[in-house]
Scaffold this motif. Structure first.
Motif, short mmCIF file in Angstrom:
data_model
loop_
_atom_site.label_atom_id
_atom_site.label_comp_id
_atom_site.label_asym_id
_atom_site.label_seq_id
_atom_site.Cartn_x
_atom_site.Cartn_y
_atom_site.Cartn_z
N ASP A 70 -25.95 -60.91 95.62
CA ASP A 70 -27.07 -61.41 96.45
C ASP A 70 -27.95 -60.53 97.14
N VAL A 71 -27.31 -59.68 97.78
CA VAL A 71 -28.19 -58.87 98.54
C VAL A 71 -29.07 -57.99 97.85
N GLU A 72 -28.78 -57.53 96.77
CA GLU A 72 -29.75 -57.09 95.79
C GLU A 72 -30.87 -57.92 95.46
N LEU A 73 -30.66 -59.10 95.13
CA LEU A 73 -31.61 -59.88 94.88
C LEU A 73 -32.62 -60.15 96.07
N LEU A 74 -31.93 -60.19 97.19
CA LEU A 74 -32.80 -60.40 98.44
C LEU A 74 -33.93 -59.21 98.56
N PHE A 75 -33.29 -58.00 98.10
CA PHE A 75 -34.32 -57.04 98.27
C PHE A 75 -35.51 -57.12 97.10
N LEU A 76 -35.19 -58.14 96.07
CA LEU A 76 -36.31 -58.09 95.09
C LEU A 76 -37.39 -59.25 95.60
N TYR A 77 -37.15 -60.06 96.66
CA TYR A 77 -38.10 -61.11 97.10
C TYR A 77 -39.42 -60.78 97.64
N GLN B 173 -17.41 -71.36 93.19
CA GLN B 173 -18.40 -71.92 92.34
C GLN B 173 -19.88 -71.78 92.78
N LEU B 174 -19.87 -72.14 93.91
CA LEU B 174 -21.34 -72.09 94.74
C LEU B 174 -21.76 -70.68 94.80
N LEU B 175 -20.80 -69.65 95.03
CA LEU B 175 -21.33 -68.56 95.29
C LEU B 175 -21.80 -67.88 93.99
N ALA B 176 -20.88 -68.11 92.86
CA ALA B 176 -21.18 -67.55 91.64
C ALA B 176 -22.55 -67.99 91.01
N TYR B 177 -22.90 -69.40 91.18
CA TYR B 177 -23.97 -69.88 90.73
C TYR B 177 -25.18 -69.54 91.56
N GLU B 178 -25.18 -69.16 92.98
CA GLU B 178 -26.29 -68.84 93.68
C GLU B 178 -27.05 -67.79 92.93
N ILE B 179 -26.36 -66.89 92.45
CA ILE B 179 -27.05 -65.57 91.89
C ILE B 179 -28.14 -65.98 90.64
N PRO B 180 -27.52 -66.75 89.72
CA PRO B 180 -28.37 -67.35 88.71
C PRO B 180 -29.61 -68.22 89.21
N LEU B 181 -29.16 -68.98 90.18
CA LEU B 181 -30.26 -69.86 90.94
C LEU B 181 -31.36 -68.80 91.50
N GLY B 182 -31.00 -67.77 92.14
CA GLY B 182 -31.94 -66.91 92.75
C GLY B 182 -32.57 -66.41 91.57
N LEU B 183 -32.12 -65.67 90.57
CA LEU B 183 -32.84 -65.07 89.56
C LEU B 183 -34.09 -65.91 88.71
N GLY B 184 -33.61 -67.31 88.50
CA GLY B 184 -34.40 -68.31 88.00
C GLY B 184 -35.54 -68.36 88.98
#
Lengths: 131, 428
Positions: A70-77, B173-184
């Motif tokens: 998640d932190v790595e994704l935040l760097f991409l924003y 579950q909510l943690l795991a799916y937050e990453i695909p959500l962010g990628l989309g």
């Protein structure tokens, strides 16, 4: 302040709505208690032992992995926003802050491939194996 | 001279907040009724159709049901069991409802109003509570993460085994799916160049190509992840009734249970809003709504109508899925999040970034028509390759045999017998 004021108002009103609902119900609802009613619900069985015992370490692994990705994704924003907006990368290139668009794009792709390497390592190590 | 009256901007914000809070609470109540109707229709039986106007014989197809339910729950006892952590137990439903309401500060519910010419109020007035908030999407994500706290607090504070298991499952579950959500989401942010949801809708209206056509893989990943984030079937493991009674809200009753349930429906509404705004064009419909920033009163109403119709359609889709799919097992859920959705999300991000980066070069070398075609063809190719690849590479999704593992404590407890070892060999 002008931008954030409506947000603060909204948070305050949302909190007031939830507190208000609970307060109203607490004032007008009946109050009856009993030994059995106050017990934890376990489908009619008497509870065996304390709830807060050790639990599976896999939940911990999920939390740690989540934190990293998640932190790595935040760097991409910032890159994602700046990539095509007028005041973003193009302005930086025109102003001489960055050498070229290609450099920024390559940097982002290198960062993403590092994420993928970390992901592959995690997968190989069995972090995602849930059985 | 300064007056004590709030400024027109604040008043406008207050009006919009009132409209949203009232509308959302009503919508949540009536969506419960809609869900029960759809459930009845899917299962070929009659749903709630009797409650109408009290003291008369008018039934109104059961439209009185949500009001009767709400009133009944408010009149019930607000009970706190003895074994719970009192402060956290009370705080959890308040946190979750306040957070899932306040999400809507950054979510637009229409386009803009025609110029009103009120002094002190900048025209045009957008259908958005906080139009100046530059980080709209991040606000939405931050607050939906705070809602996870509500679930976790509720599960932990209840001090009951069902609640505890529900809370654990839910947070994982909510943690795991937050990453695909962010990628989309990243793909959409990249293409639109803004974190403001209204700007993202405007970008789709201007080009006329909704992001569901430009980024099909991103749409797929985002939609699956938002089903999981809203804890709707097939991802409703946090409160799987057959296994966990009610999951994290097992010990709750009365009004606090209502707060949890309303928050759950608000999550579904939020998910529908996000899917429509990010991928399905928001208020835009070809040939009907226009695409500019100047609107008439009719146009503004039309855009609100189109947006609401799309959101309702997505919500009905959510409900139909609920009544047509079985629930996943927890290992399948985790495999889908980490081993399928995350790689697909990264693939989508890479292809979208590449297309957006080289769009000017494409335009220069191919001309407008072919360049547009190539920019659309590449994501679709990756979509099909990813879809087929994920299907071929994950046979374990259908493997229901038990997987025996040796835990360090098994020998200690005398569980590691010869028979179970043999079984393990046979299964492998």
């Amino acid at each position: 302040m002008d931008a954030i004021l409506p947000v603060l108002l909204f948070v305050a009103i949302a909190a007031a709505v939830s507190v208000g609902l609970v307060t109203v119900s607490g004032l007008i609802g009946p109050r009856r208690s009993g030994a059995v009613k106050a017990m934890p619900y376990e489908s009619g069985m008497d509870p065996l032992h304390d709830t807060r015992r050790r639990f599976d370490v896999r939940f911990h692994l999920v939390a740690i992995t989540f934190l990293v990705f998640d932190v790595e994704l935040l760097f991409l924003y910032p890159w994602a926003v700046a990539s095509r907006s007028p005041a973003g990368v193009d302005a930086a290139v025109a102003g001489g802050i960055v050498a070229s668009r290609g450099l920024v794009f390559a940097g982002a792709m290198v960062f993403l491939s590092l994420v993928v390497v970390g992901f592959a390592y995690d997968w190989r190590k069995g972090v995602f194996r849930w059985r | 001279m300064t007056t004590l009256l709030p400024s027109p901007t604040t008043l406008a914000a207050l009006a919009k907040i009132g409209l949203l809070v009232g509308g959302l609470m009503t919508a949540a109540a009536y969506l419960v009724l809609l869900e029960r109707w759809i459930a009845a229709w899917v299962q070929d039986r009659r749903g709630p159709n009797r409650v109408g106007i009290p003291l008369t014989k008018i039934r109104l197809f059961g439209l009185g049901q949500p009001l009767a339910d709400g009133l009944k729950i408010i009149l019930k006892e607000d009970f706190t069991p003895q074994h719970v952590d009192k402060v956290l137990y009370t705080a959890a439903p308040l946190v979750i409802l306040a957070a899932s309401l306040a999400i809507f500060a950054a979510i637009p519910f229409g386009s803009v109003l025609p110029p009103l010419n009120i002094p002190g109020l900048p025209d045009p007035v957008p259908f958005l509570v906080a139009p100046g908030l530059d980080v709209g999407v991040l606000w939405v994500f931050a607050l939906s993460s705070i809602a996870v706290y509500g679930v976790l607090l509720g599960g932990w504070a209840s001090n009951s085994k069902y609640s505890f298991l529900g809370g654990l499952r839910s947070s994982a579950q909510l943690l795991a799916y937050e990453i695909p959500l962010g990628l989309g989401l990243l793909g959409v942010v990249l293409a639109a160049g803004s974190l403001k949801l209204d700007a993202i809708m405007n970008a789709q209206a201007e080009s006329g190509i909704w992001y569901v056509f430009a980024q099909p893989l991103g749409f797929l990943v985002f939609m699956v992840a938002s089903f999981a984030e809203a804890a709707r079937l097939p991802f409703d493991l946090p409160e799987a009734e057959q296994e966990l009674v009610g999951g994290y809200h097992t010990e709750y009753s009365g009004i606090r249970l209502l707060l949890f349930l309303v928050a759950e429906f608000l999550h579904m509404i939020t998910a529908a809003f996000l899917i429509v705004i990010l991928f399905l064009g928001g208020w835009h419909l070809w040939g009907v709504t226009g695409s500019g920033q100047e609107v008439t009163w009719l146009g503004a109403a039309l855009r609100c109508g189109v947006l609401s119709a799309k959101i309702l359609a997505v919500i009905v889709f959510f409900m139909l899925v609920r009544w047509s799919w079985p629930r996943f097992r927890f290992d399948q859920l985790m495999n889908l999040a980490w081993k399928v959705m995350l790689p697909l999300g990264i693939a989508n991000l890479v292809v979208v970034a590449t297309v957006e980066e080289f769009r000017p070069q494409l335009l220069a070398s191919l001309g407008a028509g072919w360049a547009q075609g190539a920019a659309l063809a590449a994501p679709w190719a990756v979509f099909f390759i990813g879809w087929i690849g994920a299907g071929l590479l994950t046979p374990s999704g259908t493997d229901n045999r038990p997987i025996l593992t040796r835990s360090p404590l098994d020998a200690e407890h005398g569980l590691l017998t010869n028979t179970s070892r043999d079984w393990e060999k046979a299964v492998r």
